[in-house]
Scaffold this motif. Structure first.
Motif, PDB file in Angstrom:
ATOM      1  N   MET A   1     -11.629  -0.743  -4.456  1.00 24.59           N
ATOM      2  CA  MET A   1     -11.641  -2.065  -5.068  1.00 24.59           C
ATOM      3  C   MET A   1     -12.718  -2.116  -6.133  1.00 24.59           C
ATOM      4  O   MET A   1     -13.830  -1.606  -5.946  1.00 24.59           O
TER       5      MET A   1
ATOM      6  N   TYR B   1      -4.654  -5.878  -2.180  1.00 25.20           N
ATOM      7  CA  TYR B   1      -5.972  -5.959  -2.803  1.00 25.20           C
ATOM      8  C   TYR B   1      -5.940  -5.392  -4.233  1.00 25.20           C
ATOM      9  O   TYR B   1      -5.276  -4.408  -4.522  1.00 25.20           O
TER      10      TYR B   1
ATOM     11  N   TRP C   1     -15.227  -4.135  -7.888  1.00 24.01           N
ATOM     12  CA  TRP C   1     -15.988  -5.374  -7.809  1.00 24.01           C
ATOM     13  C   TRP C   1     -16.788  -5.644  -9.082  1.00 24.01           C
ATOM     14  O   TRP C   1     -16.946  -6.803  -9.477  1.00 24.01           O
TER      15      TRP C   1
ATOM     16  N   HIS D   1       0.813  -1.223   0.000  1.00 21.25           N
ATOM     17  CA  HIS D   1       0.000   0.000   0.000  1.00 21.25           C
ATOM     18  C   HIS D   1       0.842   1.265   0.000  1.00 21.25           C
ATOM     19  O   HIS D   1       0.312   2.360  -0.185  1.00 21.25           O
TER      20      HIS D   1
ATOM     21  N   GLU E   1      -5.160  -9.377  -7.705  1.00 22.64           N
ATOM     22  CA  GLU E   1      -5.691 -10.609  -8.280  1.00 22.64           C
ATOM     23  C   GLU E   1      -6.501 -10.362  -9.547  1.00 22.64           C
ATOM     24  O   GLU E   1      -6.763 -11.300 -10.308  1.00 22.64           O
TER      25      GLU E   1
END
Length: 370
Positions: free
Chosen positions: A227, A205, A229, A139, A208
């Motif tokens: 993030m 985070y 989604w 981070h 992936e």
């Protein structure tokens, strides 16, 4: 930490979260936490700073035997060893391998595996129960402070030539996929290394699914965007108005319209599916996390070949850092190889000798069979 009331409060906070079921704690800037220089009567207030770290570890393990202390100790390997507790251990459970990470990026920039091989060869032996945390991103800025000025300039030129991509003169504020120009071969090579190098892989985070940074956001926060989604508003991160978000969603080709969990989770060729396959393979291949590490001569500067051994088990992991395909000949103690990523098995033409073809930026995970 010289104030006993502060130390007691930290223990209470740890106990609270352990009771809720967390698996451990990331300890930031550990050498500075234990530094008592300039503190009046420090010797009487905290005679041995490392004893405090040992007491934290002991308290945590009494509450949860499987919890870990993951420490940020950006120092040379010999100095990192003391924060594990020396040869006897008992302090940090894990530490980020900053030297390995920085030399990984130098190897990627040069398309030459030798800088990473040299860093891995320089690791000290760890006490029982201790482990390196392998990472390609976190981070903060991607610090390159342990490289020489010339080496750092090479990495800047390859992955962050624009000054706005750099931070503090020592690091990059970018995520991996944009640094590698979105090349899926190199991205998968880097994540294969993340899981194949001796240690415990640590994901930030969004890695992936291949999220990118937002350079319009100042400082380190360029990589701390919401993030992604789904392709909807705010990337599915929040239903709040966009102006209320802690950071704006990344725009452009790395935005949620093109990069999201929803768009990848049912695609067998997606980066998410690839990372999931690496996670599964890593969990089944206990030699990587617990075995003895051995560098193997590959005959090619661009190729990192290493073996991991545990009892009678042995896996060989081979990575080509260059765009050109190569064929690697390795001495192995067996008669056949099982490719752990594809499930294919091949008998060696000559027992004890494996000839392994690699595509440009190619990699193989191979179990050696009798």
């Amino acid at each position: 930490m010289t104030n006993p009331l502060v130390r007691d409060e930290i223990a209470k906070i740890m106990g609270f979260w352990l009771q809720l079921g967390v698996s451990g704690f990331r300890v930031d800037a550990v050498p500075f936490i234990l530094d008592t220089s300039g503190v009046k009567d420090a010797a009487s207030l905290l005679p041995d700073p490392h004893e405090y770290l040992r007491s934290l570890r002991s308290f945590m393990n009494r509450r949860s035997g499987q919890a870990v202390l993951l420490g940020e100790v950006n120092l040379p390997y010999a100095d990192q060893l003391q924060f594990f507790g020396g040869p006897d251990g008992g302090e940090l459970t894990m530490q980020f391998d900053f030297l390995g990470m920085q030399h990984l990026y130098l190897a990627l920039a040069r398309q030459d595996a030798r800088p990473l091989a040299d860093a891995l060869a320089g690791r000290p032996d760890l006490p029982d129960g201790a482990q390196w945390a392998i990472f390609v991103r976190n981070h903060d800025e991607l610090t390159l402070d342990k490289l020489s000025e010339e080496e750092r300039s090479e990495v800047f030129a390859a992955f962050g030539p624009d000054p706005e991509m750099q931070l503090y003169g020592r690091g990059l504020r970018r995520r991996l996929p944009p640094m590698l120009d979105g090349d899926p071969r190199r991205i998968r090579l880097a994540y294969s290394l993340l899981f194949a190098l001796p240690g415990t892989p640590t994901l930030f985070y969004g890695e992936e699914i291949g999220m990118g940074e937002n350079l319009a956001v100042e400082g380190r926060s360029a990589v701390r965007t919401p993030m992604q989604w789904n392709p909807g508003p705010n990337g599915g991160f929040s239903t709040a108005p966009a102006r209320r978000l802690a950071a704006p969603v990344t725009p452009g080709g790395y935005g949620p319209e093109f990069v999201s969990v929803e768009s990848q989770q049912h695609d067998p060729d997606s980066l998410l599916s690839f990372v999931q396959s690496l996670i599964g393979c890593y969990r089944r291949t206990f030699e990587i996390g617990f075995g003895a590490f051995e560098l193997l001569p590959s005959g090619h500067d661009s190729v990192l070949a290493h073996a991991m051994r545990w009892d009678e088990g042995c896996v060989v992991l081979v990575h080509n850092f260059a765009a050109e395909p190569v064929s690697v000949e390795l001495a192995v103690d067996g008669g056949s190889l099982l490719d752990l990523l594809s499930g294919t098995r091949e008998t060696l033409a000559e027992p004890g000798t494996a000839v392994i073809p690699l595509e440009g930026y190619g990699f193989r995970w191979l179990r050696v069979l009798p």
